[in-house]
Design a protein around this motif. Structure first.
Motif, mmCIF file in Angstrom:
data_model
loop_
_atom_site.group_PDB
_atom_site.id
_atom_site.type_symbol
_atom_site.label_atom_id
_atom_site.label_comp_id
_atom_site.label_asym_id
_atom_site.label_seq_id
_atom_site.Cartn_x
_atom_site.Cartn_y
_atom_site.Cartn_z
ATOM 1 N N GLN A 1 14.872 38.050 30.912
ATOM 2 C CA GLN A 1 13.706 37.167 30.886
ATOM 3 C C GLN A 1 12.461 37.824 31.480
ATOM 4 O O GLN A 1 11.438 37.177 31.657
ATOM 5 C CB GLN A 1 14.030 35.879 31.650
ATOM 6 C CG GLN A 1 15.269 35.198 31.101
ATOM 7 C CD GLN A 1 15.213 33.693 31.237
ATOM 8 O OE1 GLN A 1 14.155 33.121 31.389
ATOM 9 N NE2 GLN A 1 16.366 33.064 31.170
ATOM 10 N N GLN B 1 21.525 31.041 33.717
ATOM 11 C CA GLN B 1 20.383 31.029 32.800
ATOM 12 C C GLN B 1 19.427 29.893 33.126
ATOM 13 O O GLN B 1 18.202 30.062 33.166
ATOM 14 C CB GLN B 1 20.880 30.916 31.360
ATOM 15 C CG GLN B 1 19.811 31.313 30.374
ATOM 16 C CD GLN B 1 20.076 30.766 28.990
ATOM 17 O OE1 GLN B 1 21.113 30.136 28.737
ATOM 18 N NE2 GLN B 1 19.148 30.977 28.097
ATOM 19 N N GLN C 1 15.561 30.241 34.307
ATOM 20 C CA GLN C 1 14.535 29.649 33.440
ATOM 21 C C GLN C 1 13.728 28.570 34.173
ATOM 22 O O GLN C 1 12.511 28.619 34.232
ATOM 23 C CB GLN C 1 15.216 29.039 32.217
ATOM 24 C CG GLN C 1 14.253 28.727 31.104
ATOM 25 C CD GLN C 1 14.823 29.231 29.798
ATOM 26 O OE1 GLN C 1 16.007 29.080 29.523
ATOM 27 N NE2 GLN C 1 13.997 29.865 28.993
ATOM 28 N N LYS D 1 11.444 30.967 36.953
ATOM 29 C CA LYS D 1 10.252 31.102 36.113
ATOM 30 C C LYS D 1 9.412 29.827 36.151
ATOM 31 O O LYS D 1 8.188 29.868 36.242
ATOM 32 C CB LYS D 1 10.644 31.444 34.671
ATOM 33 C CG LYS D 1 11.196 32.848 34.559
ATOM 34 C CD LYS D 1 11.450 33.248 33.123
ATOM 35 C CE LYS D 1 10.200 33.817 32.474
ATOM 36 N NZ LYS D 1 10.501 34.260 31.086
#
Lengths: 443, 133
Positions: free
Chosen positions: B65, B108, B112, B116
């Motif tokens: 990512q 994940q 995410q 982030k």
């Protein structure tokens, strides 16, 4: 979301760096203030000042006995000998205890630093860590830590430019529970059978290869560096009047939040089990908690408000031990619990002294007879009598404490013993049984 | 390199301070080039619950990512053995967040949404703060 309420009750001293730094990187430990205590101790303090500081802090041995650490260091220092040793006891054998493993895997340098401080204080040039071979990860991390400390001159010759030199070696235990007893541990370090010796002479007088030796537990060592940095006064302000500082416990068994906790001495069992541990899962009722592993006793609901410190626990028939805490709920049968612990101590008895070698075996056999519903009231009397015989007659701590689970379960859960007996003739328990033949046991 | 005096030790301490300041305090770490630290409990208890997979998954996921100011650190046991593997996420300027039961499948989502996106995933968190009791 998992509820972990009342974090305020916890206080981390020995576990201060566990879960915070990378145990395989000495520079992270240094960045968090590591090895400054060692530097302070050997460059700015005399041996007596170090010992005095530890004595004033009121730190007591965390392996279970609760012997004042400062006093042990002083006794070792006073011995006149060209060579002395300091040993770290990392032979954590209690079922359900993993506090030392957490410290060694999470913060190995704190133990090495404290051993060097102890070595300086007592006048030892060599230290040994006796660690059980069942802890491969702890061994690997300790080896890495030892190597890094050596490379950076924090162990070895002329530490911090002084004339103090100190080295640490690892010794692996082969899995015997009795080797946690200090004289047995020293025998095992020397390559002999892991059997305890008569005391005196104590290891501080004649220990490893006959030289004065100081044996301390992992958790005791983990408390040393903060005492030197922050001062004895700070440490002595924590805990209760006679027991200072904190204690690490491993919570296992029928409890929601299984894990390792560190609380100030004097925290009650109720706070530990309900506030920190989150209570009993499945909505069942609390029945008892076993402290001190196979050497301790069970503590029932009635004593839940006992403060956790060395003396209070002994007064209610258990002991602090190294800090394993096994929680049992209403579905557990206490006679079977006692039998489980006896099976363990029977297995682990080294066989050196008769009361322990044969006594634990016979205790187990009687318990087995009772739980298979073939026992009589006479067996209960015999069980009780034999338990005290083994307790009073054994050579070392293993035998002296092995009957504790039996004695304490008989004291607090007598009904459960009676429920297994087919000829209940005196339900109140205390022996009115008269021996029917010459060799029968009279209670 | 031998550390042969207390001054030298203090010098090294200051030098490496920036690597760990995010662990103790979220504010005064401006001079560090690491903005995010992910601490994974990798003692015996964590590893047996799958912490190694979680560790690898974090490294892969961060690379995938494109998060390059984050560091994954293996640490010892934090004590919450009931919820292993445990993962602590320290982001500069924020309170740390401790996650429990982070299997590789959860990684994940954490990268995410939290790393982030900046929104911690409530369902996985355990209570913690810098007092870290």
């Amino acid at each position: 979301m998992v509820e972990i309420s009342n974090n305020k009750k916890l206080l981390r001293i020995a576990l201060r760096n566990c879960g915070l730094l990378n145990p395989e990187d000495i520079f992270e430990y240094i960045a968090l203030g590591g090895y400054e205590s060692l530097g302070k101790a050997i460059t700015q303090m005399t041996q007596d000042q170090v010992i005095d500081e530890i004595k004033k802090s009121g730190l007591r041995g965390r392996g279970g006995g609760g012997f004042p650490t400062g006093l042990k260091w002083e006794l070792t220092k006073k011995q006149k000998s060209q060579e002395k040793f300091i040993i770290c006891n990392a032979d954590e054998g209690d079922p359900g205890a993993f506090m030392d493993r957490s410290i060694l895997e999470g913060d190995p340098h704190s133990v090495l630093e404290a051993m060097a401080i102890g070595g300086y204080a007592i006048g030892a040039r060599k230290g040994l860590i006796y660690i059980r071979a069942e802890y491969p990860l702890a061994i690997a991390r300790l080896s890495t830590a030892l190597q890094q400390a050596g490379e950076n001159g924090l162990l070895g010759e002329n530490i911090f430019g002084t004339d103090f030199s100190f080295d640490i070696y690892l010794k692996y235990g082969a899995g015997a529970f009795v080797c946690g007893e200090e004289t047995a541990l020293i025998n095992s370090c020397e390559g002999k059978r892991g059997e305890p010796n008569y005391k005196p002479p104590y290891p501080v007088e004649e220990g490893y290869w006959g030289y004065p030796t100081c044996v301390n537990n992992v958790e005791t060592f983990a408390n040393i560096a903060p005492i030197i940095t922050k001062g004895a006064q700070w440490f002595a302000s924590l805990g209760t009047e006679k027991c200072k500082g904190t204690k690490v416990f491993a919570l296992v068994g029928k409890i929601k939040n299984v894990g390792v906790i560190e609380v100030p001495m004097g925290t009650t069992l109720r706070e530990i089990i309900y506030d920190i541990g989150g209570g009993i899962p499945g909505g069942r009722k609390f029945k008892a908690v076993q402290t001190g592993g196979p050497s301790g006793g069970v503590i029932g609901e009635a004593n839940l408000d006992t403060p956790m410190d060395y003396d209070s626990l002994i007064s209610i028939g258990s002991m602090m031990g190294s800090g394993g805490m096994i929680i049992m709920d209403e579905t557990d049968n206490m006679v079977k619990i006692a039998k489980f612990y006896l099976e363990f101590t029977m297995d682990e008895s080294c066989g050196r002294c008769t009361p322990c070698r044969i006594g634990t075996k016979r205790l187990y056999e009687i318990l087995n007879k009772i739980t298979s519903r073939k026992g009589t009231m006479a067996d209960l009397d015999a069980l009780k009598q034999l338990a005290y015989m083994v307790k009073d007659g054994s050579l070392c701590g293993l035998g002296q404490t092995a009957p504790n689970p039996v004695i304490s379960t008989m004291k607090y859960f007598w009904d459960e013993y009676l429920a297994f007996i087919k000829d209940v003739d005196h339900p109140r328990g205390e022996g009115r049984y008269t021996a029917k033949n010459k060799i029968g046991i009279r209670s | 390199m031998k550390i042969n005096s207390l001054d030298k030790l203090k010098k090294i301490r200051n030098e490496y301070q920036k690597n760990v300041c995010l662990r103790v305090n979220s504010t005064d770490s401006e001079n560090s080039d690491i903005r995010i630290e992910i601490l994974i409990g990798m003692a015996t208890c964590g590893i047996s619950a799958g912490a190694k997979d979680t560790f690898n998954a974090f490294q892969e996921e961060l690379a995938k990512q494109g998060v390059n100011d984050a560091k994954v650190v293996s640490v010892g046991c934090i004590g919450y053995c009931h919820s292993e593997p445990t993962v602590q996420v320290n982001i500069r300027g924020r309170e740390p967040v401790l996650y429990g039961n982070v299997k590789k499948e959860e990684v994940q989502e954490i990268v995410q949404k939290h790393i982030k996106g900046g929104n911690p995933i409530e369902a996985l968190t355990l209570a913690i703060n810098f007092e870290r009791a």
